[in-house]
Design a protein around this motif. Structure first.
Motif, PDB file in Angstrom:
ATOM      1  N   SER A  72       0.889  -1.298   0.033  1.00 51.57           N
ATOM      2  CA  SER A  72       0.060   0.164   0.000  1.00 51.57           C
ATOM      3  C   SER A  72       0.865   1.270   0.023  1.00 51.57           C
ATOM      4  CB  SER A  72      -0.951   0.087   1.156  1.00 51.57           C
ATOM      5  OG  SER A  72      -1.958  -0.704   0.960  1.00 51.57           O
ATOM      6  N   LYS A  75      -0.071   3.524  -2.722  1.00 55.24           N
ATOM      7  CA  LYS A  75      -0.982   4.583  -2.824  1.00 55.24           C
ATOM      8  C   LYS A  75      -0.631   5.874  -2.893  1.00 55.24           C
ATOM      9  CE  LYS A  75      -4.813   1.848  -0.697  1.00 55.24           C
ATOM     10  NZ  LYS A  75      -4.076   0.522  -0.572  1.00 55.24           N
ATOM     11  N   HIS A 124     -10.011   8.111   1.809  1.00 55.25           N
ATOM     12  CA  HIS A 124     -10.677   7.018   2.645  1.00 55.25           C
ATOM     13  C   HIS A 124     -12.394   7.495   3.192  1.00 55.25           C
ATOM     14  CE1 HIS A 124      -7.693   4.150   1.250  1.00 55.25           C
ATOM     15  NE2 HIS A 124      -6.950   4.693   2.081  1.00 55.25           N
ATOM     16  N   ASP A 130     -14.381  -2.502   1.781  1.00 56.15           N
ATOM     17  CA  ASP A 130     -12.801  -3.157   1.400  1.00 56.15           C
ATOM     18  C   ASP A 130     -13.158  -4.450   0.760  1.00 56.15           C
ATOM     19  OD1 ASP A 130     -10.320  -3.381   0.704  1.00 56.15           O
ATOM     20  OD2 ASP A 130      -9.451  -2.826   2.548  1.00 56.15           O
ATOM     21  N   ASP A 178      -9.259  -0.455  -0.207  1.00 49.04           N
ATOM     22  CA  ASP A 178      -8.542  -0.440  -1.620  1.00 49.04           C
ATOM     23  C   ASP A 178      -9.456  -0.630  -2.426  1.00 49.04           C
ATOM     24  OD1 ASP A 178      -5.561  -1.952  -0.953  1.00 49.04           O
ATOM     25  OD2 ASP A 178      -6.750  -2.308   0.670  1.00 49.04           O
ATOM     26  N   THR A 179     -10.581  -0.913  -2.271  1.00 49.30           N
ATOM     27  CA  THR A 179     -11.622  -0.850  -3.633  1.00 49.30           C
ATOM     28  C   THR A 179     -11.459   0.545  -3.922  1.00 49.30           C
ATOM     29  OG1 THR A 179     -13.089  -2.528  -2.467  1.00 49.30           O
ATOM     30  CG2 THR A 179     -13.976  -1.453  -4.241  1.00 49.30           C
ATOM     31  N   GLU A 255      -3.274  -6.368  -7.538  1.00 47.81           N
ATOM     32  CA  GLU A 255      -3.354  -5.224  -6.328  1.00 47.81           C
ATOM     33  C   GLU A 255      -3.555  -3.961  -7.134  1.00 47.81           C
ATOM     34  OE1 GLU A 255      -0.585  -4.130  -2.697  1.00 47.81           O
ATOM     35  OE2 GLU A 255       0.355  -4.734  -4.424  1.00 47.81           O
ATOM     36  N   GLY A 258      -4.175  -0.402  -5.531  1.00 46.31           N
ATOM     37  CA  GLY A 258      -4.175  -0.581  -4.252  1.00 46.31           C
ATOM     38  C   GLY A 258      -2.826  -0.383  -3.540  1.00 46.31           C
TER      39      GLY A 258
END
Length: 382
Positions: A72, A75, A124, A130, A178-179, A255, A258
């Motif tokens: 992550s 991100k 977020h 998620d 993550d979605t 991934e 994400g």
């Protein structure tokens, strides 16, 4: 005082030795297979070290240039790309997601579909569940692993949250997802008319010289350490997440935005130092990057900015960065703003970390921060 090259070299060797000794002490205490770390100082110096094994069974030692999945931490690249193109008027944080993806046949089934903004996704605060932590997703990943199937597409992963109840209205809460970042990736590509990985390579990897950072979109990744995960994990992975040919037993392309990169601690430290000092792109962006929301009402100092985690009140002042976990690998990226030092590390196991049964990650973060400040004091006296 002007130092000779030999004096500077001696100091650098001492820093490297101290960093290596610290890592080896932690390995002896916690028993992880291997790790790498890097400390970036304000003058541009980056000190690196490694300990342990990149492949336990083959006895291959870990090296400072060994890659691991950064998870992550990727991100931060997504967020930087959004900020970069926002400066060009291409995609704004205030944009409704529906303006970019509303024509997808599944879009209306997305929780909060009509009201989510790009900024909600970055922070977020979208109210989306998620998919990664849904039982149905874990079962599908296990099925694909057992059949050696390719990764789910981003839209295939997003499908796990369709028709779900939102967790809250956009902006009314905080929940890591993550979605949401997969949706950002789709919106980025729609707005840019090019691939996400192409945009990151052109805008950041090449200009900043991050030559050891690669998209993790293939089972075989050059120079990747073997990852070791917990037995009986919910995804059905074997404890060793790489086969004897050097290929991951699962397809990391799932991934994507994400996370989506394999990197070294040195590259991560260089990236973080550029990002958090305002030098990752020409247009000003730090105020937007660090514009943050609280993660929980009872923790006012723990915030989340534009794709970055923020601890606003620590003994070393504000700390910016991101953590990364994916089966078999754990990474940490932390910028200590007041002393101006950047610390990164990667470990090729999540055993004892994913379930918080050890304090390895926070303990190593604290020890590396202390060492980094010591290096900075040494730099100031040279």
């Amino acid at each position: 005082m002007v130092l000779s090259a030999s004096m500077t070299s001696v100091a650098a060797q001492a820093e490297t030795a101290a960093l290596r000794d610290l890592l080896e002490d932690f390995r002896a205490q916690y028993g992880f297979p291997g790790a790498t770390t890097a400390i970036a100082l304000p003058d541009g110096e980056i000190v690196t070290a490694a300990t342990g094994l990149a492949d336990v069974e083959a006895g291959i030692p870990m090296a400072p240039d060994t890659r691991m999945l950064a998870a992550s931490i990727g991100k931060t690249f997504v967020a930087a790309t959004v900020l970069s193109i926002a400066s060009e008027g291409i995609l704004e944080e205030d944009d409704l997601l529906a303006d970019h993806l509303g024509d997808r046949v599944w879009f209306g089934r997305l929780p909060n579909a009509a009201t989510i903004t790009v900024g909600n996704l970055l922070h977020h605060t979208s109210g989306l569940p998620d998919h990664v932590h849904m039982g149905a997703f874990g079962a599908e990943l296990a099925r694909r692993l057992a059949s050696a199937s390719d990764a789910l597409t981003p839209e295939g992963a997003i499908a796990f949250v369709l028709d779900s109840e939102p967790l809250f209205a956009p902006g009314d809460g905080w929940a890591y997802t993550d979605t949401g970042f997969l949706l950002l990736g789709l919106a980025l590509e729609e707005a840019l008319g090019e691939t996400y990985y192409g945009a990151v390579t052109e805008r950041f990897l090449v200009p900043l010289g991050l030559t050891d950072t690669l998209p993790s979109n293939d089972r075989t990744i050059s120079g990747l350490a073997v990852g070791y995960t917990v037995p009986d994990n919910p995804f059905g992975m074997p404890p060793r997440t790489m086969d004897d040919s050097g290929a991951l037993v699962w397809d990391p392309a799932m991934e994507w935005t994400g996370g989506g990169f394999a990197s070294t601690s040195r590259d991560l430290a260089a990236w973080g130092q550029a990002l958090f000092t305002g030098n990752a792109m020409e247009a000003p962006y730090l105020d937007r990057l660090l514009d943050a929301v609280p993660v929980a009402p009872d923790a006012p100092g723990i915030l989340y900015g534009t794709g970055v985690a923020i601890n606003a009140d620590t003994p070393r002042g504000p700390v910016y960065g991101h953590g990364g976990w994916i089966p078999g690998y754990v990474s940490s990226l932390r910028h200590y703003a007041d002393p101006g030092v950047m610390v990164a590390f990667q470990i090729n196991t999540d055993v004892g970390i994913v379930d918080d049964s050890t304090d390895l990650v926070p303990a190593l973060e604290a020890a590396l921060a202390d060492l980094a400040v010591g290096f900075l004091r040494g730099l100031e006296t040279r």
